[in-house]
Design a protein around this motif. Structure first.
Motif, PDB file in Angstrom:
ATOM      1  N   LYS A  65       0.844  -1.193   0.000  1.00 41.67           N
ATOM      2  CA  LYS A  65       0.000   0.000   0.000  1.00 41.67           C
ATOM      3  C   LYS A  65       0.875   1.237   0.000  1.00 41.67           C
ATOM      4  O   LYS A  65       2.008   1.220   0.495  1.00 41.67           O
ATOM      5  N   ARG A  67       0.792   5.695   0.352  1.00 39.65           N
ATOM      6  CA  ARG A  67       0.125   6.966   0.631  1.00 39.65           C
ATOM      7  C   ARG A  67       0.808   8.014  -0.244  1.00 39.65           C
ATOM      8  O   ARG A  67       2.009   8.232  -0.140  1.00 39.65           O
ATOM      9  N   ASN A  75      -4.052  10.587  -1.283  1.00 44.85           N
ATOM     10  CA  ASN A  75      -4.813   9.378  -1.583  1.00 44.85           C
ATOM     11  C   ASN A  75      -4.050   8.157  -1.087  1.00 44.85           C
ATOM     12  O   ASN A  75      -2.818   8.146  -1.047  1.00 44.85           O
ATOM     13  N   ASN A  76      -4.812   7.127  -0.727  1.00 48.38           N
ATOM     14  CA  ASN A  76      -4.226   5.845  -0.356  1.00 48.38           C
ATOM     15  C   ASN A  76      -4.564   4.835  -1.444  1.00 48.38           C
ATOM     16  O   ASN A  76      -5.722   4.699  -1.840  1.00 48.38           O
TER      17      ASN A  76
END
Length: 262
Positions: A65, A67, A75-76
Protein backbone atom coordinates in the motif's frame (compact mmCIF):
# COMPACT_ATOMS: atom_id res chain seq x y z
CA UNK A 1 -8.96 16.73 -18.11
CA UNK A 2 -8.53 13.11 -19.11
CA UNK A 3 -4.95 13.76 -20.21
CA UNK A 4 -4.14 15.37 -16.84
CA UNK A 5 -5.51 12.37 -14.95
CA UNK A 6 -3.68 9.94 -17.24
CA UNK A 7 -0.42 11.81 -16.81
CA UNK A 8 -0.90 11.86 -13.03
CA UNK A 9 -1.39 8.10 -13.04
CA UNK A 10 1.76 7.65 -15.11
CA UNK A 11 3.73 10.03 -12.89
CA UNK A 12 2.67 8.15 -9.77
CA UNK A 13 3.68 4.89 -11.42
CA UNK A 14 7.11 6.24 -12.34
CA UNK A 15 7.95 7.59 -8.92
CA UNK A 16 6.59 4.38 -7.47
CA UNK A 17 9.40 2.50 -9.17
CA UNK A 18 11.10 2.29 -5.87
CA UNK A 19 9.91 -0.09 -3.29
CA UNK A 20 9.70 -1.20 0.28
CA UNK A 21 8.51 -4.36 1.90
CA UNK A 22 7.36 -5.67 5.25
CA UNK A 23 7.03 -9.39 5.86
CA UNK A 24 7.08 -11.70 8.84
CA UNK A 25 10.83 -12.05 8.45
CA UNK A 26 13.01 -10.33 11.02
CA UNK A 27 13.97 -6.80 10.06
CA UNK A 28 17.69 -6.11 9.81
CA UNK A 29 18.09 -2.71 11.45
CA UNK A 30 20.79 -0.47 10.03
CA UNK A 31 23.50 -0.08 12.71
CA UNK A 32 24.28 3.50 13.74
CA UNK A 33 27.46 5.16 12.59
CA UNK A 34 30.16 4.42 15.17
CA UNK A 35 32.39 7.29 14.21
CA UNK A 36 34.92 4.92 12.73
CA UNK A 37 35.18 5.42 8.99
CA UNK A 38 35.33 2.43 6.63
CA UNK A 39 38.79 1.37 5.64
CA UNK A 40 40.21 3.43 2.78
CA UNK A 41 40.44 1.63 -0.55
CA UNK A 42 40.95 2.26 -4.24
CA UNK A 43 37.94 3.45 -6.21
CA UNK A 44 37.61 0.20 -8.10
CA UNK A 45 37.75 -1.84 -4.89
CA UNK A 46 35.12 0.36 -3.22
CA UNK A 47 32.77 0.19 -6.22
CA UNK A 48 33.12 -3.60 -6.37
CA UNK A 49 32.41 -3.90 -2.65
CA UNK A 50 29.29 -1.73 -2.78
CA UNK A 51 27.93 -3.39 -5.92
CA UNK A 52 28.52 -6.74 -4.24
CA UNK A 53 25.70 -5.86 -1.81
CA UNK A 54 23.13 -5.63 -4.62
CA UNK A 55 20.37 -8.22 -4.65
CA UNK A 56 20.51 -10.79 -7.44
CA UNK A 57 17.23 -11.75 -9.10
CA UNK A 58 15.55 -12.69 -12.34
CA UNK A 59 12.06 -11.60 -11.25
CA UNK A 60 10.49 -9.63 -8.41
CA UNK A 61 6.86 -9.63 -7.29
CA UNK A 62 5.82 -6.92 -4.81
CA UNK A 63 2.51 -6.09 -3.15
CA UNK A 64 1.66 -3.31 -0.74
CA UNK A 65 0.00 0.00 0.00
CA UNK A 66 1.09 3.55 -0.64
CA UNK A 67 0.13 6.97 0.63
CA UNK A 68 0.63 9.61 -2.02
CA UNK A 69 0.33 13.36 -1.95
CA UNK A 70 -0.01 14.93 -5.40
CA UNK A 71 0.12 18.70 -5.15
CA UNK A 72 -1.63 18.56 -1.77
CA UNK A 73 -4.26 15.95 -2.73
CA UNK A 74 -3.71 12.87 -0.53
CA UNK A 75 -4.81 9.38 -1.58
CA UNK A 76 -4.23 5.85 -0.36
CA UNK A 77 -3.75 3.16 -3.01
CA UNK A 78 -2.70 -0.46 -3.26
CA UNK A 79 0.14 -1.50 -5.53
CA UNK A 80 1.14 -4.71 -7.26
CA UNK A 81 4.53 -4.54 -9.01
CA UNK A 82 6.22 -7.23 -11.09
CA UNK A 83 9.63 -7.13 -12.70
CA UNK A 84 11.47 -9.31 -15.18
CA UNK A 85 15.03 -8.09 -14.98
CA UNK A 86 16.06 -6.09 -18.07
CA UNK A 87 12.76 -6.96 -19.78
CA UNK A 88 9.82 -5.18 -18.21
CA UNK A 89 8.13 -3.60 -15.20
CA UNK A 90 4.39 -4.12 -14.76
CA UNK A 91 2.23 -2.54 -12.12
CA UNK A 92 -1.40 -2.41 -11.08
CA UNK A 93 -2.74 0.48 -9.00
CA UNK A 94 -5.87 -0.09 -6.94
CA UNK A 95 -8.29 2.16 -5.08
CA UNK A 96 -11.01 1.69 -2.45
CA UNK A 97 -12.92 -1.59 -2.25
CA UNK A 98 -10.24 -3.33 -4.30
CA UNK A 99 -11.19 -1.50 -7.50
CA UNK A 100 -8.33 -1.41 -9.99
CA UNK A 101 -7.67 2.13 -11.20
CA UNK A 102 -5.08 1.40 -13.83
CA UNK A 103 -2.14 -0.59 -15.14
CA UNK A 104 1.28 0.43 -16.37
CA UNK A 105 3.75 -1.57 -18.47
CA UNK A 106 7.29 -0.25 -18.96
CA UNK A 107 9.90 -1.88 -21.17
CA UNK A 108 13.32 -0.58 -22.25
CA UNK A 109 11.66 0.77 -25.41
CA UNK A 110 8.10 1.72 -24.48
CA UNK A 111 5.58 2.70 -21.85
CA UNK A 112 1.88 1.88 -21.80
CA UNK A 113 -0.74 3.22 -19.40
CA UNK A 114 -4.27 1.87 -19.05
CA UNK A 115 -6.60 4.19 -17.12
CA UNK A 116 -9.46 1.87 -16.14
CA UNK A 117 -11.17 4.65 -14.23
CA UNK A 118 -11.88 6.69 -17.36
CA UNK A 119 -11.48 4.01 -20.07
CA UNK A 120 -8.51 5.65 -21.79
CA UNK A 121 -5.16 4.32 -22.98
CA UNK A 122 -1.73 5.81 -23.66
CA UNK A 123 1.09 4.10 -25.56
CA UNK A 124 4.40 5.92 -26.05
CA UNK A 125 8.12 5.27 -26.58
CA UNK A 126 10.17 5.16 -23.36
CA UNK A 127 11.39 8.71 -24.02
CA UNK A 128 7.90 9.90 -23.00
CA UNK A 129 8.96 9.54 -19.35
CA UNK A 130 11.42 12.41 -19.85
CA UNK A 131 8.41 14.70 -19.64
CA UNK A 132 8.65 13.99 -15.91
CA UNK A 133 12.35 13.14 -15.53
CA UNK A 134 15.82 14.00 -16.76
CA UNK A 135 16.70 12.65 -20.25
CA UNK A 136 19.48 10.59 -18.62
CA UNK A 137 16.86 8.44 -16.90
CA UNK A 138 16.57 5.07 -18.64
CA UNK A 139 14.90 1.74 -17.97
CA UNK A 140 17.85 0.23 -16.08
CA UNK A 141 18.04 3.24 -13.78
CA UNK A 142 14.37 2.82 -12.85
CA UNK A 143 14.89 -0.91 -12.39
CA UNK A 144 17.85 -0.34 -10.06
CA UNK A 145 15.90 2.14 -7.94
CA UNK A 146 12.99 -0.26 -7.69
CA UNK A 147 15.18 -3.11 -6.49
CA UNK A 148 17.14 -0.94 -4.05
CA UNK A 149 20.34 -1.67 -5.96
CA UNK A 150 23.17 0.58 -7.05
CA UNK A 151 22.63 2.44 -10.34
CA UNK A 152 25.18 1.09 -12.86
CA UNK A 153 25.76 4.43 -14.60
CA UNK A 154 26.83 6.05 -11.33
CA UNK A 155 29.24 3.31 -10.27
CA UNK A 156 32.31 4.38 -12.21
CA UNK A 157 35.75 5.73 -11.36
CA UNK A 158 34.91 9.16 -12.79
CA UNK A 159 32.50 9.75 -9.87
CA UNK A 160 33.57 11.36 -6.62
CA UNK A 161 33.83 8.58 -4.05
CA UNK A 162 34.50 9.62 -0.49
CA UNK A 163 33.83 8.83 3.14
CA UNK A 164 31.64 11.38 4.90
CA UNK A 165 30.22 11.10 8.41
CA UNK A 166 31.52 7.54 8.58
CA UNK A 167 29.81 6.20 5.44
CA UNK A 168 30.39 6.18 1.70
CA UNK A 169 29.08 8.83 -0.70
CA UNK A 170 29.18 8.68 -4.49
CA UNK A 171 28.39 11.81 -6.49
CA UNK A 172 28.89 13.27 -9.92
CA UNK A 173 27.31 14.65 -13.07
CA UNK A 174 26.33 13.00 -16.35
CA UNK A 175 25.44 15.60 -18.95
CA UNK A 176 22.61 17.57 -17.25
CA UNK A 177 21.98 15.11 -14.41
CA UNK A 178 23.60 15.62 -11.00
CA UNK A 179 23.45 12.59 -8.73
CA UNK A 180 24.29 11.69 -5.16
CA UNK A 181 24.12 8.19 -3.67
CA UNK A 182 24.49 7.78 0.09
CA UNK A 183 25.28 4.41 1.66
CA UNK A 184 24.62 3.20 5.21
CA UNK A 185 26.69 1.09 7.59
CA UNK A 186 25.42 -2.08 5.87
CA UNK A 187 26.97 -0.73 2.63
CA UNK A 188 23.50 -0.59 1.08
CA UNK A 189 22.09 2.49 -0.66
CA UNK A 190 20.25 4.62 1.91
CA UNK A 191 19.41 7.61 -0.28
CA UNK A 192 19.42 8.81 -3.88
CA UNK A 193 19.25 12.44 -4.99
CA UNK A 194 18.80 13.16 -8.71
CA UNK A 195 18.62 16.72 -10.00
CA UNK A 196 18.26 18.04 -13.53
CA UNK A 197 20.69 20.93 -13.89
CA UNK A 198 18.63 22.67 -16.58
CA UNK A 199 15.06 22.28 -15.37
CA UNK A 200 12.99 22.05 -12.20
CA UNK A 201 13.03 18.25 -12.05
CA UNK A 202 14.29 16.42 -8.99
CA UNK A 203 13.86 13.06 -7.29
CA UNK A 204 14.84 12.04 -3.76
CA UNK A 205 14.54 8.43 -2.61
CA UNK A 206 15.18 7.37 1.00
CA UNK A 207 15.37 3.70 1.98
CA UNK A 208 14.72 2.50 5.53
CA UNK A 209 15.62 -0.71 7.37
CA UNK A 210 16.15 -4.05 5.66
CA UNK A 211 15.13 -7.69 5.76
CA UNK A 212 17.02 -10.79 4.73
CA UNK A 213 15.83 -12.13 1.38
CA UNK A 214 17.59 -15.23 0.12
CA UNK A 215 20.80 -14.18 1.82
CA UNK A 216 20.68 -10.57 0.59
CA UNK A 217 19.38 -7.38 2.19
CA UNK A 218 16.18 -5.90 0.83
CA UNK A 219 14.76 -2.49 1.89
CA UNK A 220 11.60 -2.45 4.02
CA UNK A 221 10.48 1.17 3.78
CA UNK A 222 10.78 4.02 1.34
CA UNK A 223 10.01 7.71 1.16
CA UNK A 224 9.93 9.50 -2.19
CA UNK A 225 9.79 13.18 -2.97
CA UNK A 226 9.53 14.12 -6.62
CA UNK A 227 9.23 17.42 -8.43
CA UNK A 228 8.68 18.08 -12.14
CA UNK A 229 7.95 21.72 -12.81
CA UNK A 230 4.95 22.69 -10.72
CA UNK A 231 3.97 19.07 -10.03
CA UNK A 232 5.08 17.73 -6.66
CA UNK A 233 4.59 14.25 -5.30
CA UNK A 234 5.34 12.80 -1.87
CA UNK A 235 5.01 9.04 -1.70
CA UNK A 236 5.35 6.58 1.19
CA UNK A 237 5.22 2.89 0.29
CA UNK A 238 4.81 -0.09 2.61
CA UNK A 239 4.82 -3.46 0.88
CA UNK A 240 3.24 -6.44 2.60
CA UNK A 241 4.80 -9.13 0.41
CA UNK A 242 7.92 -9.53 -1.69
CA UNK A 243 9.00 -12.58 -3.67
CA UNK A 244 11.88 -13.19 -6.03
CA UNK A 245 12.75 -15.58 -8.85
CA UNK A 246 9.20 -16.85 -9.38
CA UNK A 247 7.32 -16.86 -12.72
CA UNK A 248 5.47 -13.57 -13.32
CA UNK A 249 3.13 -12.47 -16.10
CA UNK A 250 2.24 -9.00 -17.38
CA UNK A 251 -1.49 -9.01 -18.25
CA UNK A 252 -2.21 -5.92 -20.32
CA UNK A 253 -5.15 -5.90 -22.73
CA UNK A 254 -6.70 -2.74 -24.15
CA UNK A 255 -10.48 -3.12 -24.63
CA UNK A 256 -11.79 -1.87 -27.96
CA UNK A 257 -14.04 0.67 -26.26
CA UNK A 258 -11.08 2.52 -24.71
CA UNK A 259 -10.17 5.93 -26.09
CA UNK A 260 -6.55 6.26 -27.24
CA UNK A 261 -4.84 9.41 -25.99
CA UNK A 262 -2.00 10.84 -28.11
Amino acid sequence: MRRNILNSLLFVALVSLTMACKTKKKVVVVPPVTGVAPADAKKTETLTMLQGKDISYTTLSLRGKARMDINGAVNNVSMNIRIRKDEGIWMSIGGPMGIELGRVLITPDSIKVLNKWQNVYLGKPFSYVHRFTNPQVNYKLLQAILSGNTIPEFMNTEADILIKNGVWEISGEQENLAYLALFNTLFKVSEYQLNDLKSAKALKVVYGDYQNMNGTLFPTTIQINSMAGTQKIALNIDFSKVESNLPVDFPFNVPGKYEVIN
